[in-house]
Every structure is written in structure tokens, then in C-alpha cells.
Motif scaffolding. Sequence first.
Motif, PDB file in Angstrom:
ATOM      1  N   ASN A   8      32.300  15.249   5.820  1.00 39.67           N
ATOM      2  CA  ASN A   8      31.885  14.024   5.144  1.00 39.67           C
ATOM      3  C   ASN A   8      33.112  13.131   5.017  1.00 39.67           C
ATOM      4  O   ASN A   8      33.691  12.975   3.940  1.00 39.67           O
TER       5      ASN A   8
ATOM      6  N   GLY B 173      27.515  17.342   1.426  1.00 37.50           N
ATOM      7  CA  GLY B 173      26.926  18.012   0.277  1.00 37.50           C
ATOM      8  C   GLY B 173      27.927  18.695  -0.615  1.00 37.50           C
ATOM      9  O   GLY B 173      27.555  19.196  -1.686  1.00 37.50           O
TER      10      GLY B 173
ATOM     11  N   ASP C  98      20.878   8.259  -8.656  1.00 36.27           N
ATOM     12  CA  ASP C  98      20.241   7.848  -7.404  1.00 36.27           C
ATOM     13  C   ASP C  98      20.191   6.335  -7.241  1.00 36.27           C
ATOM     14  O   ASP C  98      20.036   5.834  -6.115  1.00 36.27           O
TER      15      ASP C  98
ATOM     16  N   SER D 163      22.202   4.307  -4.559  1.00 36.75           N
ATOM     17  CA  SER D 163      21.776   4.046  -3.178  1.00 36.75           C
ATOM     18  C   SER D 163      21.392   2.579  -2.976  1.00 36.75           C
ATOM     19  O   SER D 163      21.312   2.103  -1.841  1.00 36.75           O
TER      20      SER D 163
ATOM     21  N   PRO E 273      23.558   7.415   2.072  1.00 37.12           N
ATOM     22  CA  PRO E 273      23.182   8.765   1.629  1.00 37.12           C
ATOM     23  C   PRO E 273      24.356   9.735   1.598  1.00 37.12           C
ATOM     24  O   PRO E 273      24.475  10.538   0.662  1.00 37.12           O
TER      25      PRO E 273
ATOM     26  N   ASP F  33      25.752  11.540  -1.811  1.00 34.73           N
ATOM     27  CA  ASP F  33      25.835  13.001  -1.984  1.00 34.73           C
ATOM     28  C   ASP F  33      27.239  13.437  -2.401  1.00 34.73           C
ATOM     29  O   ASP F  33      27.412  14.391  -3.179  1.00 34.73           O
TER      30      ASP F  33
ATOM     31  N   ARG G 155      27.721  12.797  -6.235  1.00 35.86           N
ATOM     32  CA  ARG G 155      26.924  13.582  -7.217  1.00 35.86           C
ATOM     33  C   ARG G 155      27.835  14.602  -7.892  1.00 35.86           C
ATOM     34  O   ARG G 155      28.621  15.287  -7.264  1.00 35.86           O
TER      35      ARG G 155
END
Length: 232
Positions: free
Chosen positions: A126, A148, A210, A213, A220, A224, A227
Motif C-alpha cells: 500500500n 489493509g 467511512d 471516502s 479506498p 483502509d 482505519r
Amino acid sequence: MSEFPDRPAPPQPLLHRAQSWARWFGLGRLFASAVVVIAVVIGAYWLVKPPVATTESKLPYANAAAPPASSVASAAATAPTSSVATADLVVHVAGAVQSPGVYRIAAGSRVVDALQAAGGVVADSNANAINLAAPLVDGERVYVPRIGEIPPVVVASASGTGGSAAAPTGPVNLNTASADDLDTLPGVGPSTAEAILAYRDQHGPFASVDDLSNVRGIGPAKLDALRGLVSV
């Protein structure tokens, strides 16, 4: 008897005498002699003619005098400064890269240069979670999370060279954070931080994580990565 004494024969014309001599000498030997004479004349001219001037001989001569001592001293004085300015950096590249480890790279390099030194990122990395354009400092640790994965908290060292920026010690509240607070999040630069504040001013407090976004510049993958690092 003749009434007159013998008289000498009249002289023959020059052309007639030359023809008589040529018949006596032979045309073949005469031609060969002419060729020899011409060859001797050409050879003599070739030996005595001046040589052709070369391009180098036409160029002006430079002054071969030694440079002044002041210029030599000035060059010697600036040499150590340039070598110090180009000292290498030692950085630690970890996470989702091909060859994690400690690398020595040139001063003035960016995070993307450190990743290239480590062989590049892996397929499930990522890379959007980090600032690839951030300048590197000596002793820095560059960590690339996987998709993630929540990036580990990096605590800056006392000298200020422990990481790209001081990571937050807890989740950043999206509804109360300042631009500087948001800028400490991985993958969130000044422009993205300003976009979060502009969205909050226009639409009111965030109802959930959320809602990020809907902010320009947050996709996305970046959502992630954020989070667990942000709250409402």
C-alpha cells in the motif's frame, strides 16, 4: 682540275641535323631518356617542395604560463566543502518491499529513491499510505505497509531523525484535528489535510470514518490505511 679550290659544304639546317641525330640515336632510346629525365625532375620537385600546413599548425598557441597561486589555493579550499555536501545517507527500508534492509543512498534523495534501492514494492503493498516525495534524513526508517495493514507508530528520535514525521500516539479525531494533526497521518499531506478540513466545514462533523471516502484525494486504499488511526 676545277678552276676553283674545294669549298666547305654549306651547313645543314638545324632541323635536318636533329633528324639525322635522332635516326642515329634511335627513337626507343630517345623516348626512354626523356622518361628518365621527367622522372628525375618530378622526384627533385617532390623532395624540395614545402610541406602542407596542418590544421594544428594554423591554430593559435595558448599561453602555457602556470595558473596563479591564488586560483590553485581557492580550488583546494573548495574541494573539502563539496565532498561534505555530497555525503551519503543511511536509511532503513522495511515492510512490503522486495529486499528490506539498511541502504546507503545519496544525500538529497526522496522516499521513492529508498524504495528503488530496496528493489521496489511488492504486489500487495500500500504505497499510497506513505509520502513517496518526502525528503530523507540520515538514520530514517521507511516502512511500507501492506493493503489493509495499519502502519506501525514511528516515534521520532531525540535528534529528530527517527522518521519522516512524528506519528500520533493515538487516533486523530477527524472533527477536532487541525491541519498539522492530520498531516502526521501516513499518506496525508498538506493538500489532503486541507481537503479534509474543507469537507468538514462544508458538510459538518464526520459521522463515521467511512465519510473520508467523500474527501477529494482519499481512495479506498488510503481509507483502509487510515482505519484505526482516526476517529470521530
